[in-house]
Motif scaffolding. Structure first.
Motif, mmCIF file in Angstrom:
data_model
loop_
_atom_site.group_PDB
_atom_site.id
_atom_site.type_symbol
_atom_site.label_atom_id
_atom_site.label_comp_id
_atom_site.label_asym_id
_atom_site.label_seq_id
_atom_site.Cartn_x
_atom_site.Cartn_y
_atom_site.Cartn_z
ATOM 1 N N TYR A 168 -23.972 24.775 -8.056
ATOM 2 C CA TYR A 168 -23.137 23.635 -7.657
ATOM 3 C C TYR A 168 -21.669 23.972 -7.377
ATOM 4 N N PRO A 169 -21.047 24.903 -8.123
ATOM 5 C CA PRO A 169 -19.685 25.304 -7.736
ATOM 6 C C PRO A 169 -19.642 25.980 -6.356
ATOM 7 N N TYR A 170 -20.682 26.735 -6.034
ATOM 8 C CA TYR A 170 -20.761 27.367 -4.709
ATOM 9 C C TYR A 170 -20.855 26.286 -3.627
ATOM 10 N N TYR A 171 -21.714 25.299 -3.870
ATOM 11 C CA TYR A 171 -21.885 24.214 -2.900
ATOM 12 C C TYR A 171 -20.573 23.465 -2.662
ATOM 13 N N LYS A 172 -19.841 23.207 -3.733
ATOM 14 C CA LYS A 172 -18.588 22.449 -3.587
ATOM 15 C C LYS A 172 -17.632 23.196 -2.666
ATOM 16 N N ARG A 173 -17.529 24.505 -2.880
ATOM 17 C CA ARG A 173 -16.639 25.297 -2.009
ATOM 18 C C ARG A 173 -17.120 25.258 -0.559
ATOM 19 N N LEU A 174 -18.426 25.324 -0.368
ATOM 20 C CA LEU A 174 -18.955 25.232 1.001
ATOM 21 C C LEU A 174 -18.577 23.907 1.647
ATOM 22 N N ARG A 175 -18.814 22.810 0.925
ATOM 23 C CA ARG A 175 -18.515 21.484 1.490
ATOM 24 C C ARG A 175 -17.034 21.348 1.840
ATOM 25 N N ASP A 176 -16.169 21.885 0.965
ATOM 26 C CA ASP A 176 -14.724 21.711 1.164
ATOM 27 C C ASP A 176 -14.134 22.719 2.144
ATOM 28 N N GLU A 177 -14.644 23.960 2.113
ATOM 29 C CA GLU A 177 -13.982 25.033 2.858
ATOM 30 C C GLU A 177 -14.771 25.548 4.057
ATOM 31 N N ALA A 178 -16.094 25.421 4.020
ATOM 32 C CA ALA A 178 -16.922 25.946 5.123
ATOM 33 C C ALA A 178 -18.131 25.051 5.341
ATOM 34 N N PRO A 179 -17.912 23.796 5.792
ATOM 35 C CA PRO A 179 -19.042 22.869 5.950
ATOM 36 C C PRO A 179 -20.113 23.385 6.913
ATOM 37 N N LEU A 180 -19.697 24.230 7.874
ATOM 38 C CA LEU A 180 -20.663 25.019 8.626
ATOM 39 C C LEU A 180 -20.396 26.461 8.222
ATOM 40 N N TYR A 181 -21.340 27.044 7.510
ATOM 41 C CA TYR A 181 -21.147 28.362 6.901
ATOM 42 C C TYR A 181 -22.002 29.390 7.629
ATOM 43 N N ARG A 182 -21.484 30.604 7.712
ATOM 44 C CA ARG A 182 -22.235 31.701 8.335
ATOM 45 C C ARG A 182 -22.340 32.891 7.385
#
Length: 404
Positions: free
Chosen positions: A22-36
């Motif tokens: 869940y901490p990883y997901y939060k960073r994705l949502r906030d910083e890289a909503p489309l992640y590669r």
């Protein structure tokens, strides 16, 4: 490894990620909503609105190579073990419609008394082993047995064979640390299951019975029938998708219930609220965390063009913790308003055909458990998580119970 160079990392095979994504997901949502992720070769969407739109877009986002990230399972033959989950329309619609002729809501409703019997039988053994304040493995004795037995009951697998079939199903899903593809042991377990179901289908062709396997053999629309391979593919899907996810749901509910005793206390005297416990568990810590899609035709998101043929991951596990969709998403609140925002069973054309079976099993199992106990504790230090690139849950969950 990320689109915007933020340094966010998503590795679905990493054991630390499995412990708490869940901490990883939060960073994705906030910083890289489309992640590669260049190394593993995928894109990922993590926000609730984006994941929901992804589930509903079955034209640009194809299922034809299946829903797993594991490279060996992503190919044009994926439907042999994933059935219509690894198909697009019109093939998907044809197969799903035919299967639905046998796998009916009525058949599931009529199964409920038998589900109750199976749950009671496993609980009898578990409670006996947990007597005198002893610790018992909730997964090994109950959550890991019930769903597979229910699916075997539905299909008509004889009781003496069920332990063996359950062991093969577990073997298909397990991944050792650092393994980023399907290991030989899982391939062997898959072949064992397929051979077993081939023999079972051949037997039912000769001698039909009152079970789902026979119903699938009889299913027909305007002269169109399921082939043996299609029936076996669906049976395999049921064992993997239906068994694994429901086992994880039952254990996740027990784990988070123990961590939030104030939330489950009212349920001991009001079993009618148990479905709300199931729904909040599905939201808070869903079994199905990550589902893959194949991009067909260029797709533009967040000013970035995703090339045709790339893999895009949808992250319902992240979507359910998105504060853009839920208030106080990181709190476990039984009875919160979830409604149509739940994505544990997907959405759109590929909405899970077994959603009603999973919910019924979980409701019956937890209600039967709560008629016998007045409290329980989880031995968190000795709990062991499952290591999988798709599902989240426990391989072992030691508990001690206080009988009524």
């Amino acid at each position: 490894m990320t689109v915007d160079g933020t340094g966010v990392l998503l590795d679905p095979y990493d054991y630390d990620f499995h412990e708490d994504p869940y901490p990883y997901y939060k960073r994705l949502r906030d910083e890289a909503p489309l992640y590669r992720n260049d190394e593993l070769g995928f894109w990922a969407l993590s926000r609730h609105a984006d994941v929901l739109a992804g589930f509903r877009n079955s034209t640009t986002l194809s299922n034809r190579e299946g829903v797993s990230l594991d490279p060996v399972s992503r190919n044009k033959h994926a439907s042999k073990t994933m059935s219509f989950l690894a198909m697009d329309d019109p093939d998907h619609l044809r197969l799903r419609t035919l299967v639905s002729k046998g796998f009916t809501p009525r058949r599931i409703r009529e199964l409920e008394p038998r589900v109750t019997e199976i749950a009671v039988r496993h609980l009898d053994v578990m409670m006996e082993r947990a007597a005198d304040g002893g610790t018992v493995d909730y997964v090994a004795e109950f959550a890991g047995k019930l769903p597979m037995d229910v699916i075997s009951e539905l299909m008509g697998v004889p009781e003496p064979d069920r332990d063996r079939v359950r062991a093969w199903a577990d073997g298909v899903m397990h991944r050792d640390d650092g393994v980023t593809d399907v290991p030989p042991e899982a391939i062997e377990a898959s072949l064992n299951l397929i051979v077993y179901y081939q023999e079972m289908v051949a037997e039912r062709r000769k001698k039909p019975a009152e079970d789902l396997t026979s119903a699938l053999l009889e299913a027909e629309i305007d002269g169109d029938r399921l082939t043996d391979d299609e029936i076996i593919g669906f049976m395999f899907l049921m064992v993997i998708a239906g068994n694994e996810t429901t086992t994880k749901l039952l254990a996740n509910a027990a784990f988070w219930g123990a961590k939030n005793p104030d939330q489950i206390e009212p349920l001991y005297d009001d079993p009618g609220r148990i479905p709300l416990w199931v729904e909040e568990t599905l939201r808070y810590d869903t079994s199905s965390q990550i589902l893959a899609r194949l991009v067909t035709g260029d797709m533009t998101l967040y000013d970035t063009t995703i090339p045709d043929g790339d893999v895009l991951l949808l992250l319902p596990g992240s979507a359910h913790r998105d504060e853009r969709a839920f208030e106080r998403p990181d709190e476990y609140l039984i009875g919160r308003d979830i409604g149509a925002k739940l994505q544990s069973f997907g959405s759109g054309a590929h909405f899970c055909l077994g959603a009603h079976l999973a919910r019924m099993e979980a409701r019956v199992a937890l209600a039967e458990l709560f008629t016998r106990i007045r409290g329980y504790e989880v031995d968190e230090a000795n709990a062991v998580r499952v290591h999988s690139s798709n599902v989240r849950g426990f391989a072992h969950l030691p508990i001690s119970v206080k009988a009524r």
